[in-house]
Design a protein around this motif. Structure first.
Motif, mmCIF file in Angstrom:
data_model
loop_
_atom_site.group_PDB
_atom_site.id
_atom_site.type_symbol
_atom_site.label_atom_id
_atom_site.label_comp_id
_atom_site.label_asym_id
_atom_site.label_seq_id
_atom_site.Cartn_x
_atom_site.Cartn_y
_atom_site.Cartn_z
ATOM 1 N N ILE A 22 0.846 -1.204 0.000
ATOM 2 C CA ILE A 22 0.000 0.000 0.000
ATOM 3 C C ILE A 22 0.876 1.248 0.000
ATOM 4 O O ILE A 22 0.640 2.192 -0.770
ATOM 5 N N LEU A 23 1.902 1.268 0.849
ATOM 6 C CA LEU A 23 2.830 2.403 0.882
ATOM 7 C C LEU A 23 3.491 2.605 -0.478
ATOM 8 O O LEU A 23 3.606 3.729 -0.972
ATOM 9 N N ASN A 25 2.369 1.718 -3.429
ATOM 10 C CA ASN A 25 1.394 2.241 -4.394
ATOM 11 C C ASN A 25 1.081 3.713 -4.149
ATOM 12 O O ASN A 25 0.881 4.470 -5.102
ATOM 13 N N ASN A 26 1.045 4.135 -2.891
ATOM 14 C CA ASN A 26 0.854 5.559 -2.584
ATOM 15 C C ASN A 26 2.023 6.388 -3.108
ATOM 16 O O ASN A 26 1.829 7.467 -3.683
ATOM 17 N N THR A 27 3.231 5.885 -2.915
ATOM 18 C CA THR A 27 4.425 6.575 -3.419
ATOM 19 C C THR A 27 4.390 6.639 -4.940
ATOM 20 O O THR A 27 4.685 7.684 -5.535
ATOM 21 N N GLN A 30 2.101 9.346 -6.036
ATOM 22 C CA GLN A 30 2.717 10.660 -5.839
ATOM 23 C C GLN A 30 3.744 10.943 -6.932
ATOM 24 O O GLN A 30 3.831 12.073 -7.437
ATOM 25 N N LYS A 74 4.652 14.667 0.875
ATOM 26 C CA LYS A 74 4.724 14.481 -0.572
ATOM 27 C C LYS A 74 6.145 14.729 -1.064
ATOM 28 O O LYS A 74 6.956 15.327 -0.385
#
Length: 75
Positions: A22-23, A25-27, A30, A74
């Motif tokens: 999950i981390l 995919n979030n990165t 961004q 971000k």
């Protein structure tokens, strides 16, 4: 297990693997957002994935020796 784990020799438990994915995919989201700005000339340099792409804020804080609230959310 995903490619980043293989490339950087990460060994996570099944539960941690889910969190790290999950981390990651979030990165990745961004980075894509940032690179869209780069393509439009609104950012100076492109962003890429690296060995920190699945790290938590706590991981980053420990690496940098900084209080958690100092780390930007971000890119």
């Amino acid at each position: 297990m995903f490619k980043l784990q293989l490339e950087f020799k990460r060994n996570y438990t099944e539960e941690e693997d889910k969190t790290r994915f999950i981390l990651f995919n979030n990165t990745l989201a961004q980075i894509k957002e940032h690179n869209e700005k780069f393509e439009l000339g609104k950012a100076d340099v492109p962003a890429t994935l690296n060995e920190y792409s699945d790290w938590t804020d706590e991981d980053k804080r420990e690496l940098l020796g900084m209080p958690l609230e100092v780390i930007p959310e971000k890119i």
